[in-house]
Each structure stands twice: as structure tokens, then as C-alpha cells.
Scaffold this motif. Structure first.
Motif, PDB file in Angstrom:
ATOM      1  N   ASN A   1       1.109  18.548   8.747  1.00 30.00           N
ATOM      2  CA  ASN A   1       1.575  17.165   8.798  1.00 30.00           C
ATOM      3  C   ASN A   1       0.389  16.214   8.630  1.00 30.00           C
ATOM      4  OD1 ASN A   1       4.259  17.822   9.185  1.00 30.00           O
ATOM      5  ND2 ASN A   1       4.122  17.769  11.412  1.00 30.00           N
ATOM      6  N   VAL A   2       0.509  15.273   7.690  1.00 26.15           N
ATOM      7  CA  VAL A   2      -0.578  14.342   7.381  1.00 26.15           C
ATOM      8  C   VAL A   2      -0.406  13.093   8.243  1.00 26.15           C
ATOM      9  CG1 VAL A   2      -1.651  12.944   5.596  1.00 26.15           C
ATOM     10  CG2 VAL A   2      -0.748  15.214   5.029  1.00 26.15           C
ATOM     11  N   THR A   3      -1.460  12.755   8.994  1.00 22.78           N
ATOM     12  CA  THR A   3      -1.394  11.579   9.876  1.00 22.78           C
ATOM     13  C   THR A   3      -2.589  10.653   9.706  1.00 22.78           C
ATOM     14  OG1 THR A   3      -2.503  12.798  11.664  1.00 22.78           O
ATOM     15  CG2 THR A   3      -0.085  12.873  11.620  1.00 22.78           C
ATOM     16  N   ASN A   4      -3.459  10.920   8.739  1.00 18.51           N
ATOM     17  CA  ASN A   4      -4.719  10.182   8.643  1.00 18.51           C
ATOM     18  C   ASN A   4      -4.775   9.151   7.522  1.00 18.51           C
ATOM     19  OD1 ASN A   4      -4.754  12.103   6.601  1.00 18.51           O
ATOM     20  ND2 ASN A   4      -6.970  12.340   6.669  1.00 18.51           N
ATOM     21  N   VAL A   5      -3.640   8.876   6.852  1.00 18.65           N
ATOM     22  CA  VAL A   5      -3.629   7.800   5.854  1.00 18.65           C
ATOM     23  C   VAL A   5      -3.733   6.464   6.604  1.00 18.65           C
ATOM     24  CG1 VAL A   5      -2.365   6.719   3.964  1.00 18.65           C
ATOM     25  CG2 VAL A   5      -2.211   9.199   4.316  1.00 18.65           C
ATOM     26  N   ARG A   6      -4.621   5.593   6.147  1.00 16.71           N
ATOM     27  CA  ARG A   6      -4.855   4.334   6.849  1.00 16.71           C
ATOM     28  C   ARG A   6      -4.480   3.154   5.954  1.00 16.71           C
ATOM     29  NH1 ARG A   6      -9.618   6.804   7.155  1.00 16.71           N
ATOM     30  NH2 ARG A   6     -10.716   5.096   6.106  1.00 16.71           N
ATOM     31  N   VAL A   7      -3.601   2.301   6.473  1.00 16.32           N
ATOM     32  CA  VAL A   7      -3.200   1.082   5.771  1.00 16.32           C
ATOM     33  C   VAL A   7      -3.726  -0.101   6.576  1.00 16.32           C
ATOM     34  CG1 VAL A   7      -1.294  -0.304   4.920  1.00 16.32           C
ATOM     35  CG2 VAL A   7      -1.138   2.198   4.854  1.00 16.32           C
ATOM     36  N   THR A   8      -4.563  -0.908   5.945  1.00 12.04           N
ATOM     37  CA  THR A   8      -5.174  -2.058   6.616  1.00 12.04           C
ATOM     38  C   THR A   8      -4.736  -3.336   5.927  1.00 12.04           C
ATOM     39  OG1 THR A   8      -7.102  -0.698   7.176  1.00 12.04           O
ATOM     40  CG2 THR A   8      -7.353  -3.084   7.355  1.00 12.04           C
ATOM     41  N   CYS A   9      -4.193  -4.266   6.713  1.00 13.66           N
ATOM     42  CA  CYS A   9      -3.674  -5.520   6.172  1.00 13.66           C
ATOM     43  C   CYS A   9      -4.405  -6.711   6.790  1.00 13.66           C
ATOM     44  CB  CYS A   9      -2.172  -5.650   6.453  1.00 13.66           C
ATOM     45  SG  CYS A   9      -1.181  -4.269   5.837  1.00 13.66           S
ATOM     46  N   SER A  10      -4.508  -7.767   6.027  1.00 11.04           N
ATOM     47  CA  SER A  10      -5.118  -8.995   6.541  1.00 11.04           C
ATOM     48  C   SER A  10      -4.502 -10.189   5.830  1.00 11.04           C
ATOM     49  CB  SER A  10      -6.634  -8.985   6.334  1.00 11.04           C
ATOM     50  OG  SER A  10      -6.945  -8.858   4.959  1.00 11.04           O
ATOM     51  N   ALA A  11      -4.537 -11.340   6.498  1.00 10.56           N
ATOM     52  CA  ALA A  11      -3.941 -12.547   5.943  1.00 10.56           C
ATOM     53  C   ALA A  11      -4.708 -13.015   4.713  1.00 10.56           C
ATOM     54  CB  ALA A  11      -3.917 -13.647   6.988  1.00 10.56           C
ATOM     55  N   LEU A  12      -3.958 -13.517   3.727  1.00  7.86           N
ATOM     56  CA  LEU A  12      -4.582 -14.065   2.537  1.00  7.86           C
ATOM     57  C   LEU A  12      -5.138 -15.463   2.802  1.00  7.86           C
ATOM     58  CD1 LEU A  12      -1.899 -13.144  -0.144  1.00  7.86           C
ATOM     59  CD2 LEU A  12      -4.182 -12.167   0.028  1.00  7.86           C
ATOM     60  N   ALA A  13      -6.251 -15.694   2.181  1.00  5.65           N
ATOM     61  CA  ALA A  13      -6.735 -17.073   2.138  1.00  5.65           C
ATOM     62  C   ALA A  13      -5.937 -17.785   1.058  1.00  5.65           C
ATOM     63  CB  ALA A  13      -8.226 -17.091   1.824  1.00  5.65           C
ATOM     64  N   THR A  14      -6.331 -18.966   0.658  1.00  4.72           N
ATOM     65  CA  THR A  14      -5.678 -19.622  -0.468  1.00  4.72           C
ATOM     66  C   THR A  14      -5.681 -18.653  -1.648  1.00  4.72           C
ATOM     67  OG1 THR A  14      -6.443 -21.775   0.302  1.00  4.72           O
ATOM     68  CG2 THR A  14      -5.735 -21.611  -1.995  1.00  4.72           C
TER      69      THR A  14
END
Length: 589
Positions: free
Chosen positions: A193-206
Motif C-alpha cells: 500500500n502506497v502512503t508516501n505521495v505528498r500533495v502540497t497546496c498554497s494560496a495563489l498570489a495575484t
């Protein structure tokens, strides 16, 4: 007699197998009450030898299926016009099950969903999510399976399990509103079972938009990149414009091509902008043209080939060859290992070969007038006999086997017990008539290939044409897709020749092989012209490579000698049975 197992959920989230009548009474079901007409969702199961399989419909209605079950029916009935989507929620112990024909719109009781199970452990793919504060994020597994991730989620797991050893790639299909996300550790091979995929999100500037024009794009597969941390943009076949939105202010941008479209090469304009973005960019253009083919001979090891004809490729990239003069079927792996398939089998000038999703190999044993199957376990069996020099064989996505019964000028389907049903053409009827089923006519059909939509393409040799059968299994409508010089439509044969063009204005000379790639392009072994031809989804015919090129062609010159069979792999490489040269050729864009 096996009967469908129906389960009605009362309070539990997963239905357990109980008597349907009792559960209907307990939940208030039954006739009367003034409810709208509803319809059940179900289908067939094959190969289920273990317990633990749980199916879902529309992500909610759950059904636990016992070991050995051959049919299933969800308890939750749906009204006409509703949509259904059957998926595997939990795999059975030690097996992997897959669903085909699992989604659609309800018009009556649904019984056509098919669940196929095979031995082998399966594992899930997932990981962590950080910084996600908005809705709209959609992740994708292996370019097909989409997963919507809710705002605030910290983990994710795709519901589709993969078999051990399978490759996986996780990408962002759609960004969340007002945010940008990146995927790390998203590509590897499944061993647990794969559990190490990382999705990182952040707010956009203009944010700004990059857009532009595209010329000459006729194929799928084009992906554009605009900055190093951004996701690529998939561009549809035939698109003339594109737009990439929400590029953060201050980002260094430049249009680049991640993957080229199928059998095309696209080039960004030299005047495109490169630098820091601080406003919308509206003229970042690119132009596409046909790719230049590269041809090389596949090493067949210590097996000298003798008139190789039919070719097939499985999902692992293994190439299967009907070595007609050697009366054998060979398998060539990507690493160059060559083995004989079905070593105990005796063939008589086999011509056609096909392979299904489970590694079973099907052979048009032309001289014996039979269709033979070599299972993935190496067992040989005869599926059908009594044919007349069959040269082509194909398998659809549901595992149904179809035959180009060349001498009878028919296209047949093999049913249970080896029964043959004619879907198009008629024995003794020679011609080039379009029409439905047996009203259509052929003249020595030699090769078959399905596209992803279930359309069946036929290399109709003596009619010098490529025919297409739509609505396979119902109306079986035959049309002339390309070639024939406009002469098809009656008892006269299609016109032969050598000319690129569109649809029936193009000319072939004795085409014997046909294959369809993942983008819907049809490739033809045009034997009489010693050429490999391409037909786009818009029916535009060009020459990929040939001994001599037709007027105006930009294809590659290569000394083919009666190329007979052709097959394509998952990345659009072509493999050709170059029969008179006694070679297998690989053609790459």
C-alpha cells in the motif's frame, strides 16, 4: 442453477447477503405506495475465489460479495434517467478485481456490468495533503482514475487498487479554487500500500493567464508546461487555442512541451515570452506537424523468422509474432528475450495473433481453418473450427473474440462452446457494399482492430480499403472509412493505388494489417505499396514510412517488403511483420 444475489441495505452501510424478500419487507419495499418506477443495477462476476470483495454504486450503495458468486445486484434501485457508477471498494483476499461497463444511465434493469477477478495481491495508492483550504482539487491515477479531494483533507487514497508490480503516477487533474498544488513522490512501482505521495497546496498570489494559438494539431497527447512548479496542461486533439490560468504573479515563465502529441511534433514560436510574468500573456503560440518516423529492426535472438505476418503487443510491451513459415508463435520481451509460445502446439501457417488483458494469446491458424487460444498458463485449446482460411483475430475490452474469416468474406464472433455468429458480411458474397450486418460485403478481410470506443476496423484487402464497423453487437453498421477511391458501395471492388488524402479519396493497394493506438489513430500495413499508412480520427490518410513515398509525402523512406501485420504499444510505437524481409520492424515517432 446460479441466481443473482440481491441485497437490500436497511441500516448498515455495507449490505450483507440476506434473503431479498425479507429485506424488502423490513425496509418498507414492495409493490404499491405510489413510487416512481425503479430499476436494479447488477451484472456478472468471474474468477472470484476469495471473500472480502465489496462493490459500490455511485460511491454510496455498498454490496459485500461472497466467494464464488457469479452474479450480483445492488439493493438500491434507481429511477430511469439516473446515472450509475459501479466500482470496487474493497478487493478480495489475494485477488484483484476490475469492473468493465460499470457506468451509464439507467433506462431499465442493468445487468451488463462485468466484474473480473484474477489471483494476485492488490494495493492502494495514497498519501498526504497539506495546505488545502479550498474545494476543486482533483487528483488522477495513471491518467484515468480521478479522485476529488475535499477542502481541509489531510490524506487521500484512490479507490482503484493496483496489482503488485504495477507502475503508478499521481498527478493533479484540476487545481483547487484560488490555490496551486504540487505532487511529490508521485511515480513509482507498487509493492505494498502506497502512503508516501505528498500533495502540497498554497494560496495563489495575484494570478495571470497564459494563452495562445495552436496550428496543425490533429492528435492527442500534447502537454504544455509554463513554469517549473506548475502542473502541465493537456491539450485536446484539434484544438486551435489554449489557456493556462492562475499563474502566480512574479513567476518565471516560458512555454515548453512536456510530451508531444501522438505522431506529431509541435514547436513553440520563437517570439514567445520568457521571463517574469506580471500581466496576462495572450500570444504564446505553437505550430504542429507530422513527426518523422524512426524505423529499426527488432532483435529476434536465435529464432530465424520465416514469413512473419501477424503481430500483437500486450500491456507489458511484449511483442507476439505469428511466424507463418515457421509454424510457430513467438514472444519478444522489451529486453530482447525470445521464447516460443505454446511449445507443444502444432500450427499450420498461422497468420493472425491477438492478446487480451490477462495474457491469453489468440491465433488465427489459417491452414487448419481454426482459431486457437494459448492461455497465460500455457494451455492450448481450439476455440472455433470450420472457418475458411481465417487471417485476422481481435479481442474487445470485454474479452469477446472476433475473427476475419478471410475465405468466407465474413467477420465472425466466437461465442460459448465455439459457436460462430456472423456480425458482418456473408459467405459467398464478394463486394464492397456498406450496410448493416450481413447486408455488407467484403473481399478477403485479413485483419481486425478495436478502438477505445468499441469500433472495429477491418483491413479489406482486395477492396483496397479500411472498413469500420460501429455498434458492434447491435446494428453492426459497416462503412468504408478510408481507401477504395470512392468505388466502394456495390459489387465492384474498391480502387487500388497509392495516394494520401482524406477518407475514400485516399488510395491503398492490398492492405493486410490494421491497428489503433490510444489516441484513436488507425495505422495500416499497406502491403502492396510496401508502406505504413496513418489514418487520423478525422480520416486524414498520410504515409508514415515506405519503400517509396507518394507524391507530397513527408514520411520516412524504408525498404519494407510486403509488410503484413501491424500492432501499436501503449506509447504509440508500431511493430510491423515485414514478411518478405523476414523481420519485425519497430517504428517510433
Amino acid at each position: 442453477m446460479n441466481r443473482p444475489i440481491r441485497v437490500r441495505r436497511c441500516a448498515a452501510s455495507v449490505g450483507f447477503l440476506v434473503l431479498a424478500a425479507g429485506c424488502l419487507a423490513g425496509c418498507g419495499g414492495g409493490a404499491g405506495g405510489g413510487f416512481s418506477a425503479t430499476h436494479t443495477i447488477g451484472g456478472s462476476i468471474s474468477g472470484l475465489a476469495s471473500s472480502g470483495l465489496v462493490l459500490t454504486d455511485n460511491g454510496a450503495d455498498s454490496l459485500m460479495v461472497p466467494s464464488g458468486a457469479m452474479t450480483f445486484t445492488f439493493a438500491q434501485a434507481l429511477t430511469a434517467g439516473a446515472t450509475y457508477d459501479v466500482a470496487v471498494a474493497t478487493q478480495p483476499s489475494g485477488e484483484t478485481c476490475a469492473v468493465t461497463a460499470g457506468s451509464g444511465t439507467v433506462t431499465g434493469n442493468v445487468t451488463t456490468v462485468s466484474v473480473t477477478c484474477v489471483a494476485g495481491a492488490s494495493y492502494t495508492v495514497g498519501g498526504t495533503v497539506s495546505g488545502l483550504t479550498a474545494s476543486g482539487l482533483v487528483l488522477q491515477l495513471n491518467g484515468a482514475n480521478n479522485l476529488s479531494v475535499a477542502s481541509g483533507a489531510s490524506t487521500f487514497t484512490f479507490p482503484t487498487a493496483l496489482r503488485s508490480g504495477a507502475a503508478y503516477t499521481v498527478t493533479e487533474e484540476a487545481p483547487p479554487s484560488g490555490e496551486a498544488c504540487t505532487v511529490a513522490s508521485g511515480t513509482a512501482t507498487v509493492t505494498a500500500n502506497v502512503t508516501n505521495v505528498r500533495v502540497t497546496c498554497s494560496a495563489l498570489a495575484t494570478a495571470y493567464t497564459i494563452s495562445g494559438s495552436i496550428s496543425g494539431l490533429t492528435a492527442l497527447g500534447l502537454h504544455l508546461q509554463f513554469y517549473s512548479a506548475g502542473q502541465s496542461l493537456a491539450v485536446a486533439s484539434g484544438a486551435t487555442t489554449y489557456a493556462y490560468t492562475e499563474v502566480p504573479s512574479g513567476t518565471n515563465v516560458a512555454l515548453s512541451i512536456v510530451t508531444q502529441p501522438d505522431w506529431q511534433t509541435c514547436t513553440p514560436s520563437s517570439s514567445n515570452y520568457s521571463g517574469v510574468i506580471n500581466a496576462d500573456l495572450t500570444s504564446e503560440n505553437l505550430a504542429c506537424a507530422a513527426a518523422t518516423a524512426t524505423v529499426q529492426t527488432v532483435n529476434a535472438g536465435n529464432f530465424p523468422l520465416s514469413d512473419p505476418t501477424g503481430v500483437a503487443v500486450d500491456s507489458q510491451g511484449d511483442v507476439y509474432v505469428a511466424d507463418t513459415g515457421g509454424n510457430e508463435i513467438l514472444e519478444i520481451t522489451p529486453s530482447g528475450n525470445v521464447t516460443q509460445v505454446g511449445v507443444s502446439a502444432t500450427f499450420n501457417r498461422p497468420t493472425g495473433v491477438a492478446v487480451d488483458a490477462f495474457g491469453n494469446v489468440y491465433v488465427a491458424d489459417t491452414g487448419d481453418n481454426e482459431i486457437r487460444e494459448i492461455t497465460s498458463a500455457g494451455t492450448l485449446q481450439t476455440l472455433a473450427s470450420g472457418l475458411r482460411g481465417p487471417q485476422g483475430v481481435a479481442v474487445d475490452s470485454s474479452g469477446n473474440v472476433f475473427v476475419a474469416d478471410t475465405g468466407n468474406n465474413e467477420i465472425d464472433e466466437i461465442g460459448p462452446g465455439g459457436t460462430l455468429s456472423v456480425i458482418a458480411g456473408s459467405a459467398g458474397l464478394i463486394g464492397c457494399m456498406d450496410g448493416n450486418g450481413t447486408a455488407a460485403s467484403f473481399d478477403e478481410p485479413t485483419s481486425l482492430a478495436f478502438d477505445s470506443s468499441g469500433n472495429l476496423y477491418v483491413a479489406d484487402r482486395n477492396n483496397n480499403a479500411i472498413r469500420r464497423i460501429t455498434s458492434v453487437g447491435s446494428s453492426d453498421t459497416v462503412t468504408t472509412w478510408a481507401g477504395g477511391g470512392g468505388a466502394c458501395g456495390g459489387s465492384s471492388p474498391g480502387a487500388g493505388g497509392y495516394q494520401d488524402g482524406t477518407g475514400t479519396n485516399a488510395l491503398f493497394l492490398g492492405p493486410t494489417g490494421v491497428t489503433v493506438d490510444a489516441a484513436g489513430n488507425v495505422f495500416v500495413a499497406d502491403s502492396g505499396n510496401d508502406a505504413i499508412r496513418e489514418i487520423t480520427p478525422a480520416a486524414v490518410v498520410t504515409t508514415v514510412a515506405a519503400l517509396t513515398l507518394p507524391s507530397g509525402s513527408t514520411g520516412t523512406t524504408y525498404a519494407f517488403s510486403h509488410p503484413f501485420g501491424i500492432a501499436s504499444d501503449a506509447v504509440s510505437n508500431l511493430y510491423v511483420g515485414d514478411s518478405y524481409n523476414n523481420r519485425i520492424e519497430e517504428i517510433s515517432p
